[in-house]
Write a protein that holds these residues in place. Structure first.
Motif, mmCIF file in Angstrom:
data_model
loop_
_atom_site.group_PDB
_atom_site.id
_atom_site.type_symbol
_atom_site.label_atom_id
_atom_site.label_comp_id
_atom_site.label_asym_id
_atom_site.label_seq_id
_atom_site.Cartn_x
_atom_site.Cartn_y
_atom_site.Cartn_z
ATOM 1 N N LEU A 360 78.278 57.684 35.824
ATOM 2 C CA LEU A 360 77.335 57.238 34.968
ATOM 3 C C LEU A 360 76.715 57.920 33.667
ATOM 4 N N ALA A 361 76.526 59.193 34.201
ATOM 5 C CA ALA A 361 75.960 60.187 32.961
ATOM 6 C C ALA A 361 77.086 60.042 31.753
ATOM 7 N N ARG A 362 78.473 60.020 32.006
ATOM 8 C CA ARG A 362 79.270 59.749 30.986
ATOM 9 C C ARG A 362 79.364 58.546 30.194
ATOM 10 N N LEU A 363 79.005 57.427 30.819
ATOM 11 C CA LEU A 363 78.996 56.100 30.255
ATOM 12 C C LEU A 363 77.736 56.190 29.586
ATOM 13 N N GLU A 364 76.424 56.534 29.928
ATOM 14 C CA GLU A 364 75.202 56.680 28.925
ATOM 15 C C GLU A 364 75.375 57.607 27.722
ATOM 16 N N ALA A 365 76.140 58.733 27.989
ATOM 17 C CA ALA A 365 76.413 59.634 26.829
ATOM 18 C C ALA A 365 77.262 59.120 25.718
ATOM 19 N N CYS A 366 78.394 58.382 26.251
ATOM 20 C CA CYS A 366 79.518 57.802 25.297
ATOM 21 C C CYS A 366 78.600 56.652 24.550
ATOM 22 N N ILE A 367 77.992 55.860 25.084
ATOM 23 C CA ILE A 367 77.235 54.802 24.356
ATOM 24 C C ILE A 367 76.227 55.404 23.483
ATOM 25 N N ALA A 368 75.295 56.207 23.943
ATOM 26 C CA ALA A 368 74.461 56.843 23.045
ATOM 27 C C ALA A 368 74.962 57.575 21.875
ATOM 28 N N PHE A 369 75.937 58.328 21.963
ATOM 29 C CA PHE A 369 76.374 58.979 20.598
ATOM 30 C C PHE A 369 77.040 57.826 19.773
ATOM 31 N N GLU A 370 77.834 56.831 20.498
ATOM 32 C CA GLU A 370 78.521 55.537 19.591
ATOM 33 C C GLU A 370 77.254 55.205 18.564
ATOM 34 N N LEU A 371 76.131 54.825 19.325
ATOM 35 C CA LEU A 371 75.128 54.335 18.518
ATOM 36 C C LEU A 371 74.245 55.126 17.588
ATOM 37 N N LEU A 372 74.111 56.386 17.985
ATOM 38 C CA LEU A 372 73.519 57.434 17.251
ATOM 39 C C LEU A 372 74.301 57.542 15.784
ATOM 40 N N LEU A 373 75.836 57.710 16.004
ATOM 41 C CA LEU A 373 76.555 57.889 14.876
ATOM 42 C C LEU A 373 76.604 56.689 14.078
ATOM 43 N N GLU A 374 76.377 55.475 14.635
ATOM 44 C CA GLU A 374 76.457 54.120 13.728
ATOM 45 C C GLU A 374 74.984 54.033 13.227
ATOM 46 N N LEU A 376 72.392 56.264 12.477
ATOM 47 C CA LEU A 376 71.791 57.337 11.836
ATOM 48 C C LEU A 376 72.691 58.304 11.290
ATOM 49 N N PRO A 377 73.147 57.843 10.010
ATOM 50 C CA PRO A 377 74.341 58.384 9.467
ATOM 51 C C PRO A 377 73.860 59.690 8.686
ATOM 52 N N GLU A 378 72.455 59.745 8.502
ATOM 53 C CA GLU A 378 71.731 60.758 7.945
ATOM 54 C C GLU A 378 71.083 61.943 8.719
ATOM 55 N N MET A 379 71.243 61.732 9.934
ATOM 56 C CA MET A 379 70.355 62.459 10.957
ATOM 57 C C MET A 379 70.530 63.810 10.811
ATOM 58 N N ARG A 380 69.479 64.607 10.691
ATOM 59 C CA ARG A 380 69.372 66.228 10.971
ATOM 60 C C ARG A 380 68.466 66.700 11.845
ATOM 61 N N LEU A 381 68.261 68.112 11.899
ATOM 62 C CA LEU A 381 67.227 68.863 12.611
ATOM 63 C C LEU A 381 66.026 68.576 11.466
ATOM 64 N N ALA A 382 64.959 68.567 12.199
ATOM 65 C CA ALA A 382 63.782 68.566 11.368
ATOM 66 C C ALA A 382 63.021 69.897 11.363
ATOM 67 N N THR A 383 63.636 70.950 11.975
ATOM 68 C CA THR A 383 63.324 72.231 12.036
ATOM 69 C C THR A 383 64.292 73.264 12.266
ATOM 70 N N LEU A 402 63.363 68.343 20.482
ATOM 71 C CA LEU A 402 64.463 68.374 19.689
ATOM 72 C C LEU A 402 64.155 67.395 18.480
ATOM 73 N N PRO A 403 63.145 68.016 17.449
ATOM 74 C CA PRO A 403 62.755 66.788 16.266
ATOM 75 C C PRO A 403 63.874 66.602 15.288
ATOM 76 N N LEU A 404 63.906 65.203 14.835
ATOM 77 C CA LEU A 404 64.978 64.909 14.045
ATOM 78 C C LEU A 404 64.340 64.240 12.824
ATOM 79 N N ALA A 405 65.025 64.316 11.781
ATOM 80 C CA ALA A 405 64.738 63.554 10.613
ATOM 81 C C ALA A 405 65.846 63.017 10.083
ATOM 82 N N PHE A 406 65.473 61.813 9.581
ATOM 83 C CA PHE A 406 66.776 60.729 9.097
ATOM 84 C C PHE A 406 66.756 60.584 7.494
#
Length: 406
Positions: A360-374, A376-383, A402-406
């Protein structure tokens, strides 16, 4: 023993600079102190710590140790577990065979790969909704608060059959379970345990009367040759699934995203080849896994490990994070490589106590990173990375935010 040569004066495993980067210390421990006697200043207890990969593998097979508190003398049990409710302590991580074999057989019947895979469309939907909320915050949105930790709570609550209107209470209880140790936090944790126990009892009774298509109903119904989970085991298993899923997946997502943002070449490699996402998740589990210290194991008898004499009933733990940087097992262990193969990490444990919720953890992580890459192409650390605060726990590893900027 090993306390003085391992640490500088006033320094411990829980010191902020060690929490921020424990890997130089772990390298030294593997090389010079493969078993070290550690004092936990928060709880005032001692335990032996193993840091080599081979020791992690052999420990789970060593019949000279037990994970079951009921097999310990009363004085030892009270010293290590007196603050915990027995009603939430009879699960897969706190029993030995044959009880463990029986319980795992029963639970795995309800927690099947098919049931997990059927969650894919709903997990994708939840990730999409959480991403929209994250992006709405713009610069400074906290990835952990808005995405990484809500995701596993929502997923496991729906899987168990917890009504949506009770989800916020579930999150509050879960946060209380993982609060840093203190007298005030201990009282809140005890109260959260009691409320959680009472709530589950009511849910169990409802499902016994009116079963539904959810995991709680399946766990109540499952049996083998007339054997069922006892009420105590049922409560403890649901507790383990909830808090284990919350902590493991939340920190996996947070630590994994931080690793990608700190390794832009690997992030770009992943953008160009999304087929590497499952491999990248495995590397996150190895390189910056969500768990450091195992739960306590206790010597059944006096014995010797790496030249150190372990007394009967003394506590021993293994360090998964240290083992996964062992150069005897991994080539260039300090390099983050999203395509690493082979990658036989122990980020989810090993042997009979391998994490039941790993699929379950692997499935959640794979889906999450797939959508993040799709999305939020410009995501970066905000600190700046050095300004990130790491949680004081040496059992679960993760940043406070983990503050992000887009």
């Amino acid at each position: 023993m090993t306390a003085s040569p391992l640490f500088a004066e006033g320094e411990t495993l829980w010191s902020p600079h060690v929490r921020a980067n424990p890997f130089p210390l772990y390298k030294r421990m593997r090389e010079e102190f493969p078993i070290a006697r550690i004092t936990d200043p928060q709880l005032g207890m001692h335990f032996w710590l193993l840091t080599r990969y081979e020791d992690v593998l052999s420990m789970v097979r060593d019949p000279r140790f037990t994970q079951d508190p009921t097999r310990l003398p009363e004085e030892v049990r009270q010293r290590f577990f007196g603050h915990k409710l027995r009603s939430l302590s009879r699960h897969l991580l706190t029993v030995d065979p044959p009880d463990h074999t029986r319980m795992r057989s029963l639970v795995s019947k309800a927690f099947t790969p098919r049931r997990i895979e059927e969650l894919r469309p709903r997990i994708t939907e939840i990730c999409s909704e959480l991403l929209e909320g994250l992006m709405a915050h713009g610069s400074g949105g906290d990835f952990l608060k808005l995405f990484a930790f809500p995701l596993p709570v929502i997923v496991i609550a729906e899987l168990l059959g917890i009504p949506p209107e009770d989800r916020d209470r579930f999150r509050e209880w879960t946060q209380a379970f993982f609060a840093p140790p203190s007298k005030d936090a201990q009282e809140k944790t005890r109260e959260a345990h009691q409320l959680f126990f009472k709530y589950l009892g009511e849910i169990f009774e409802q499902r016994r009367q009116q079963p539904r298509d959810d995991l709680i109903s399946a766990l109540i119904a499952v049996q083998e040759q007339g054997d069922r989970l006892s009420g105590e085991e049922l409560t403890s298993m649901v507790f383990l699934l909830l808090v284990g899923g919350y902590e493991t997946t939340g920190n996996l997502l947070g630590n994994g995203l931080l690793a990608l943002l700190q390794h832009p070449d690997e992030l770009q490699r992943l953008r160009e080849d999304r087929a590497l996402i499952p491999s990248a998740v495995e590397e996150m589990l190895r390189y910056c896994g969500p768990f450091e210290l195992s739960i306590l194991r206790f010597a059944k008898e006096e014995l010797e490990l790496h030249g150190q004499r372990i007394q009967a009933h003394e506590a021993v733990r293994v360090n998964y994070l240290a083992a996964d940087r062992d150069a005897e097992q991994f080539s260039e262990p300090d390099r983050f490589d999203v395509g690493r193969t082979p990658n036989k990490h122990v980020g989810f444990g090993h042997g009979i106590h391998f994490c039941l919720g790993a699929p379950l953890a692997r499935l959640e992580a794979c889906i999450a990173f797939e959508l993040l890459l799709e999305r939020l192409p410009e995501m970066r650390l905000a600190t700046a990375p050095e300004r990130l605060a790491w949680r004081p726990s040496a059992q679960a590893r993760g940043v406070v935010s983990l503050p992000l900027a887009f």
